[in-house]
Design an enzyme around this catalytic site. Sequence first.
Site, mmCIF file in Angstrom:
data_model
loop_
_atom_site.group_PDB
_atom_site.id
_atom_site.type_symbol
_atom_site.label_atom_id
_atom_site.label_comp_id
_atom_site.label_asym_id
_atom_site.label_seq_id
_atom_site.Cartn_x
_atom_site.Cartn_y
_atom_site.Cartn_z
ATOM 1 N N GLU A 182 0.806 -1.220 0.000
ATOM 2 C CA GLU A 182 0.000 0.000 0.000
ATOM 3 C C GLU A 182 0.842 1.274 0.000
ATOM 4 O OE1 GLU A 182 -2.885 -0.131 3.142
ATOM 5 O OE2 GLU A 182 -3.752 -2.014 2.480
ATOM 6 N N GLU A 208 -5.099 -8.628 0.966
ATOM 7 C CA GLU A 208 -5.805 -8.300 2.217
ATOM 8 C C GLU A 208 -7.279 -8.081 1.931
ATOM 9 O OE1 GLU A 208 -4.384 -4.924 4.475
ATOM 10 O OE2 GLU A 208 -2.299 -5.509 4.140
HETATM 11 O O1 IFM Z 1 -4.129 -2.854 9.195
HETATM 12 C C1 IFM Z 1 -4.092 -2.380 7.887
HETATM 13 C C2 IFM Z 1 -2.906 -2.958 7.142
HETATM 14 O O2 IFM Z 1 -1.706 -2.686 7.780
HETATM 15 C C3 IFM Z 1 -2.843 -2.388 5.755
HETATM 16 N N1 IFM Z 1 -4.104 -2.508 5.079
HETATM 17 C C4 IFM Z 1 -5.294 -2.099 5.755
HETATM 18 C C5 IFM Z 1 -5.353 -2.743 7.137
HETATM 19 C C6 IFM Z 1 -6.633 -2.305 7.869
HETATM 20 O O3 IFM Z 1 -6.677 -0.931 8.000
#
Ligand code: IFM
Length: 462
Positions: free
Chosen positions: A170, A369
């Site tokens: 990210e 994710e």
């Molecule tokens: O916890 C975060 C993660 O570190 C990166 N993506 C989003 C998740 C939830 O906010």
Amino acid sequence: MSDSTPFPSFPSGFVFGAATASYQIEGAADEDGRGPSIWDTYSHTPGRTDSGDTGDVACDHYHRYPEDVALLRGLGVDSYRFSIAWPRIQPTGQGPANPKGLDFYSRLVDELLEAGIEPAATLYHWDLPQALEDRGGWRVRETAERFGEYTAIVAEHLADRVPRWITLNEPWCSAFLGYSVGRHAPGAKEGTGALAAAHHLLVGHGLAMKALRAAGVREAGITLNLDRNVPATDSAADRAAVVRADTQHNLVWTEPLLAGRYPSTDEDTWGELITRQDFRRDGDLELIAQPMDFLGVNYYRPIVIADAPHREPDPALRVATDNRYAEGKYPGVRHTAMGWPVVPETFTDLLTSLKETYGDALPPIHITENGSAEHDEVAADGAVHDADRVAYLHEHLTALRAAMDAGVDVRGYYVWSLLDNFEWALGYAKRFGIIRVDYDTLRRTPKDSYHWYRKLIAAHRV
Ligand code: IFM
């Protein structure tokens, strides 16, 4: 949703996984030669995180990793996505490797392989060595160069046992939450600084891809948190605002990475800041656009975008970003504990639109994710009946399957997160885990969602 709702079904070979990140779970912040990261500095600065929470102890995964790997084995996942803390490997972000840091990840990888779980390593999930931030952080090109060197060190030691590598997690958060909004470490509020950071993160990705290729890794890619931006109304102004939001959130990454060009919508989005982009150099696009084996996509929620008037930059700041849009409310749907709207079909839309835009240039996708923070409660029997999280996962996996049916090549899915953990500026109050962590005792308790995911995975085993 009832217990008898059938699971969505995925093709054989589809990778089921779970994900975490170093600073969010490891703790042991001062151990075995680890240097300070920007998140240590940020979280120890009063007022930066909710309740002053820090990652000093977190889930104590550094010491309890065998227990966590046993929980992964019980879950039946094919793969575990973790991140490597750069300041454990190079405490000041440059120079020789710290053997104890490498050894920790080597032991974790061996434990995973022993359990029949494929390791998937992320090289950068936001814990930049503080010493590099002191030299300019991602605002300066040197950090990208150091990132390439760090990657070469890690790959030399782990490439033989780790098949899947993610360069950055990210980068939008690193660049814009970190250097523009100031809600993430290092907490800067700048315009040019954030755009320079975005570019240097991409250059760092390119250098890391080269190092991973040189080490002969099986698969390498990047993880982006791509957003599905929806206009607040059908007005031309709101639709134009969506283009600016898409540029800032998505195109800033996907255009250089997948099409080898900068977004054509740059100028309307960034205005006067665009003229200051002297950090872009000849040859950068070729470096950034190297072919990847997969694109990692993190997806949680849609964002409602409305046109907003131009704000005069704060004279105290070094030219702040102003994209002339504001985030609105998504009416009529459930919101998670993060306040994020639950609209699973937008997950399908995001993936199919990526395919429409990039066609054959889009590599296979791993969902690196997806998950939800909920208001978990511990029942009298000690269990956590997190029905909302189960519904969220079920609906998003179903939406993912719909995207695959529509022709998007998705190879895997990693639930966020294996454990409740340090949710950055929001501290420990937001729980994303399918396993509860009691932060007083550090005891782990699988929630109903863990058991639901375990059954879904088991249903795919021959
Ligand atoms: O916890 C975060 C993660 O570190 C990166 N993506 C989003 C998740 C939830 O906010």
